[in-house]
Design a protein around this motif. Structure first.
Motif, mmCIF file in Angstrom:
data_model
loop_
_atom_site.group_PDB
_atom_site.id
_atom_site.type_symbol
_atom_site.label_atom_id
_atom_site.label_comp_id
_atom_site.label_asym_id
_atom_site.label_seq_id
_atom_site.Cartn_x
_atom_site.Cartn_y
_atom_site.Cartn_z
ATOM 1 N N LEU A 190 33.786 -31.142 -12.818
ATOM 2 C CA LEU A 190 32.394 -30.728 -12.992
ATOM 3 C C LEU A 190 31.554 -31.114 -11.777
ATOM 4 C CD1 LEU A 190 30.346 -29.438 -14.931
ATOM 5 C CD2 LEU A 190 29.943 -31.720 -15.897
ATOM 6 N N THR A 208 22.448 -24.357 -19.496
ATOM 7 C CA THR A 208 22.786 -24.771 -20.857
ATOM 8 C C THR A 208 23.889 -23.874 -21.410
ATOM 9 O OG1 THR A 208 21.021 -23.374 -21.777
ATOM 10 C CG2 THR A 208 20.505 -25.696 -21.382
ATOM 11 N N CYS A 209 24.749 -24.484 -22.208
ATOM 12 C CA CYS A 209 25.808 -23.764 -22.915
ATOM 13 C C CYS A 209 25.676 -24.140 -24.394
ATOM 14 C CB CYS A 209 27.189 -24.161 -22.403
ATOM 15 S SG CYS A 209 27.448 -23.886 -20.645
ATOM 16 N N PRO A 214 25.819 -28.960 -19.544
ATOM 17 C CA PRO A 214 27.253 -28.788 -19.313
ATOM 18 C C PRO A 214 28.086 -30.026 -19.628
ATOM 19 C CG PRO A 214 26.032 -27.743 -17.555
ATOM 20 C CD PRO A 214 25.018 -28.454 -18.410
ATOM 21 N N ARG A 230 35.933 -23.820 -23.490
ATOM 22 C CA ARG A 230 34.568 -24.186 -23.111
ATOM 23 C C ARG A 230 34.355 -24.132 -21.598
ATOM 24 N NH1 ARG A 230 31.179 -28.078 -26.925
ATOM 25 N NH2 ARG A 230 31.397 -26.793 -28.794
ATOM 26 N N TRP A 231 35.391 -24.427 -20.822
ATOM 27 C CA TRP A 231 35.245 -24.347 -19.368
ATOM 28 C C TRP A 231 34.923 -22.918 -18.930
ATOM 29 C CZ3 TRP A 231 34.205 -26.711 -15.065
ATOM 30 C CH2 TRP A 231 34.295 -28.102 -15.013
ATOM 31 N N PHE A 234 31.367 -22.161 -19.785
ATOM 32 C CA PHE A 234 30.519 -22.791 -18.769
ATOM 33 C C PHE A 234 30.533 -21.990 -17.471
ATOM 34 C CE2 PHE A 234 30.898 -25.415 -14.894
ATOM 35 C CZ PHE A 234 29.564 -25.765 -14.748
ATOM 36 N N TYR A 238 27.409 -20.668 -15.438
ATOM 37 C CA TYR A 238 27.231 -21.181 -14.075
ATOM 38 C C TYR A 238 27.120 -20.031 -13.086
ATOM 39 C CZ TYR A 238 28.311 -23.845 -9.798
ATOM 40 O OH TYR A 238 28.274 -24.404 -8.546
#
Length: 356
Positions: A190, A208-209, A214, A230-231, A234, A238
């Protein structure tokens, strides 16, 4: 048994010394040191069974401390305290057998800290020879090649390259059936995205997710499969955010120019080479660069190189002439002149000032 906590930040030291039930873990003597010099002096006299040390510290950093502990206190077990941007240093500390594990400073619970310490404590009973044979060090999944591929994907705005790298990473994690509590490298991963966003004038905290920041969004993953999912959520957020920052900040030509400069900061950067890379006339590039960034082309490059040099000078590991070469200056005297012009003092004076 004795434990020594080494960190130049008093809040970190107190958080560890007071936040852990050391008696329950079997340690009845908990000491603190604010730098490597203090730590080594204590260790040579008292030979603690466990040392928990930060990497970046004044006077003597963690890597040098670990090296000296190996020579003078070979039975001492070392755990590294890891900041989110310390990936290379942590890998170096563990690669050469000096540290057995690492504790990320970011978002690690007391229970997880205790679990790492318990695991490391089991190694104390081994002799040095048995330790070398028995010690199973955590496997590194966020390798140099993965980091480089992701960084290249960001610089090149190549989303597919980043997706491929993340797929490769999580395929390896799933193949080895890694438990999510043992994959703390996601924080270092990250950090790569965070660092790049800052270079573009953004801030990852603005993303925001599922209404979460994050770091919280990823930290709440139930397992490796869930984190993988989830990555990629994100990454979509991003990517959209990054596009907005770039469009808002610079046009395409200057964006490419800045990317080129950051990629080649340790080379001699020539205006003609950059103009050719961007595909526009040199004079037009100079005017456009000044208009969009507010800085002259040469001044921007020099400030970038000097900022990189300042980081190296603070580490205190390299002579000035070598740092000059590392940031792309062929002459130490020219580097010193530019440094003084930007910082108001010579590189050696700056290094002395930061040698606390």
């Amino acid at each position: 048994m004795k434990v020594l906590i080494v960190d130049d930040e008093i809040l970190v030291r107190k958080g560890l010394s007071m936040g852990i039930d050391w008696d329950e873990l079997g340690f009845d003597d908990v000491k603190e040191a604010s730098n490597g010099v203090e730590a080594l002096a204590y260790a040579m006299e008292h030979e603690p069974q466990l040392v928990i040390t930060d990497i970046k510290m004044p006077k003597m950093d963690g890597l040098e401390l670990i090296e000296k502990l190996k020579a003078h206190c070979p039975d001492t077990i070392v755990i590294v305290l890891s900041c989110i941007n310390d990936t290379d240093y942590v890998r170096q500390a563990m690669k050469f057998g000096g540290a057995v594990d690492y504790i990320p400073k970011l978002s690690l619970s007391t229970e997880e800290l205790a679990a790492i310490i318990k695991k490391s404590k089991k190694l104390i009973k081994f002799s040095e020879g048995a330790l070398e044979d028995s010690l199973s060090k955590p496997k590194v999944y966020l390798t140099k090649s993965v980091e480089k591929a992701i960084m290249n994907g960001l610089v090149e705005l190549n989303k597919e390259k980043i997706i491929s790298s993340l797929e490769h990473l999580f395929d390896a994690l799933e193949k080895d059936q890694v438990q999510i509590r043992n994959f703390m490298e996601w924080q270092e991963l990250l950090a790569i995205f965070s660092s790049f966003a800052k270079k573009q004038g953004g801030n990852i905290q603005e993303i925001t997710c599922d209404k979460k920041l994050p770091v919280t969004f990823l930290q709440d993953s139930r397992n490796i499969y869930h984190m993988r999912e989830r990555w990629f959520i994100f990454l979509e957020a991003y990517w959209s955010y990054l596009k907005g920052v770039r469009v808002k900040q610079y046009g395409m030509e200057i964006e490419k120019t800045i990317n080129y400069i950051h990629q080649h900061f340790n080379d001699t950067i020539k205006l003609g080479d950059v103009a050719e890379y961007v595909g526009i006339n040199e004079n037009y590039l100079c005017k456009l660069f000044k208009k969009e960034t507010g800085s002259n082309f040469i001044d921007y490059i020099n400030h970038l190189k000097i900022n990189k040099a300042k980081q190296l000078l603070k580490e205190g590991k390299y002579p000035v002439y070598l740092i000059a070469e590392m940031v792309g200056y062929n002459s130490e005297s020219y580097f010193s002149r530019i440094f003084k012009k930007v910082e108001g003092m010579s590189p050696k004076a700056y290094q002395r000032q930061n040698d606390r």
